[in-house]
Design an enzyme around this catalytic site. Structure first.
Site, short mmCIF file in Angstrom:
data_model
loop_
_atom_site.label_atom_id
_atom_site.label_comp_id
_atom_site.label_asym_id
_atom_site.label_seq_id
_atom_site.Cartn_x
_atom_site.Cartn_y
_atom_site.Cartn_z
N HIS A 158 0.84 -1.22 0.00
CA HIS A 158 0.00 0.00 0.00
C HIS A 158 0.87 1.26 0.00
CE1 HIS A 158 -3.27 -2.77 1.23
NE2 HIS A 158 -2.32 -3.30 2.01
N SER A 279 15.86 21.39 -16.57
CA SER A 279 14.69 22.21 -16.87
C SER A 279 15.17 23.52 -17.46
CB SER A 279 13.89 22.45 -15.60
OG SER A 279 13.11 23.63 -15.73
N LYS A 285 16.71 21.48 -11.30
CA LYS A 285 16.07 20.24 -11.69
C LYS A 285 16.98 19.24 -12.40
CE LYS A 285 12.17 19.20 -11.61
NZ LYS A 285 10.95 19.70 -12.21
#
Ligand code: ARG
Length: 463
Positions: A158, A279, A285
């Site tokens: 989960h 980016s 990034k």
């Protein structure tokens, strides 16, 4: 200009320009040319052996085809949409080169059995290559598993921390999945590797053909036993695309994990810069583009499966032009798979594992709670009671923001008098791993044994 020479006399006017473009396939099926020629050479040799074709005609065909193959390799073959598809382009070129012998090649054959043969010859080669690439990806993962057999990471259910697992064990889970993908491909290849040639248009032919001879020359494992079925079904292509879809699904699952693990929230791994991009606006990034694209491309391959299976639905026997639509999805599936597998093996060889962060995540998630429950059961407490005692201990540790292993013995004993000093052995992530020492378990010793087993399988496959 007459553009329908192939059917000639039957027609009073040439095919319209729009229809020519709509029905033509040469732009994409010319890629089958080498296999088309391979099939034609075997067919011609069989016709010669059966006495249908003169030896001189066969020799001319062989010479002409060798020239055409060289032209294709050099990019000098003139492809024409007027000639509709790869088959008629090659045949016309042959006839231009060698005259009447070229026109005799199509004796006892139709484009219907010809195209089905071409696709099968091509696809069996591609499957062999795909399986080599699957093996290479598996060995990259086995290397990682062996190197990091002792690295503990949280195992999730989960998406919540569940129990500690070895990072090597996690990698080997994918090796198992790709192993089944390999088996599916190999199994599918057996049904791809059957020869339709000889079915002619749909009913067979009146010439004394020897299909066994053609099949032997082309190294087919078997011969399609019903001419109608041979020219009409594309189940082998659907089956291949289904196996390809499952492979892409497995790759998409691994991709999703790599993307999560590379996020600073996890910081479990790093992917080498050469597989990432930056980016244009955010200087900080570093994006995991390759696994993201693999995840995206899985949709494209599943789309091809849907396309192909729908293409086949409700088609009456035997050949229908619908089947010309089998090629583009099939080609794109193969290209996507081969590119993806290649880049993936490289990328996995370039990942950096961060064991400290993985271990810290294990400690934050009470991952050894089950081990404590098992410990109490081994001391005589029924499992349900032990589950409850540990749940209370977890609640307490959580309220203090510490791990179970940080609680002093006296505090642990307040949850069960059965707890002793030896409890700290089972509360460590390493103790938890080592305790699961059975076939299929996550103990590092098992991981190493599985890695060795796979290495043997992979080196035998590679031979
Ligand atoms: N280009 C065709 C295909 O890909 C070849 C077979 C054409 N046969 C025919 N009867 N029109 O299916």
């Amino acid at each position: 200009m007459m553009t329908n020479k192939t059917w000639s006399g039957r027609f009073r006017e040439p095919v319209s320009e729009l229809v020519k473009q709509y029905t033509g396939s040469v732009d994409f099926d010319k890629r089958l040319a080498p296999w088309d020629i391979q099939g034609s050479l075997a067919h011609a040799q069989m016709l010669a052996e059966a006495g249908v074709l003169r030896a001189q005609d066969l020799a001319d065909i062989q010479r002409g085809m060798a020239e055409i193959l060289a032209e294709i390799e050099d990019g000098k073959m003139p492809w024409s949409l007027d000639l509709e598809d790869v088959h008629m382009n090659v045949e016309r070129r042959l006839t231009d080169k060698i005259g009447d012998a070229g026109k005799r090649l199509h004796t006892g054959r139709s484009r219907n059995d010809q195209v089905a043969t071409d696709i099968r010859l091509w696809l069996r080669d591609e499957i062999s290559q795909i399986n080599q690439l699957i093996g290479d990806l598996q060995s990259a993962l086995v290397d990682l598993a062996e190197t990091h057999a002792d690295v503990v990471m949280p195992g999730f259910t989960h998406m919540q921390v569940a129990q500690p697992v070895s990072f090597g064990h996690h990698m080997l889970a994918y090796v198992e999945m790709f192993g089944r993908d390999f088996e599916r491909m190999a199994d599918c290849r057996k049904r791809v590797n059957r020869m339709p040639l000889g079915a002619a248009a749909l009913a067979g032919t009146t010439y004394p053909i020897q299909r066994e001879t053609t099949a032997r020359l082309l190294q087919f494992e078997a011969i399609c036993q019903n001419s109608l079925d041979a020219v009409s079904d594309r189940d082998f292509a659907i089956e291949f695309t289904a196996a390809a879809s499952l492979l892409m699904i497995h790759l998409s699952r691994l991709s999703e994990e790599l993307i999560l693990w590379m996020s600073p929230r996890f910081a479990f791994i790093d992917i080498a810069d050469r597989f990432c991009t930056g980016s244009s606006i955010m200087p900080q990034k570093k994006n995991p583009d390759v696994p993201e694209l693999v995840r995206g491309k899985s949709g494209r391959v599943i789309g091809h499966l849907m396309g192909l299976i729908t293409l086949m639905k409700s088609q009456p026997l035997a050949y229908n032009k619908d089947n010309q639509e089998d090629k583009e999805p099939l080609f794109d599936t193969v290209d996507t798979l081969i590119d993806t597998l290649r880049i993936y093996a490289d990328m996995m060889r370039g990942i950096t594992v961060k064991p400290d962060n993985m271990r810290a995540a294990v400690l934050q998630g009470f991952a050894t709670a089950t081990d404590l429950a098992d410990y109490l059961v081994k001391k005589g407490l029924p499992f349900r009671d032990s589950h409850e005692a540990v749940a209370l201990a977890v609640r307490h540790a959580d309220s203090l923001n510490v791990d179970l292993s940080d609680l002093p013995l006296s505090v642990l004993q307040s949850f069960s008098a059965l707890i002793n000093e030896d409890v700290y052995e089972v509360l460590t992530p390493e103790g938890s791993l080592n305790a699961r020492n059975h076939l299929g378990g996550t103990a590092p010793a098992q991981v190493r044994a599985q890695a060795a087993r796979w290495r043997k399988i992979l080196s035998a496959d590679a031979e």
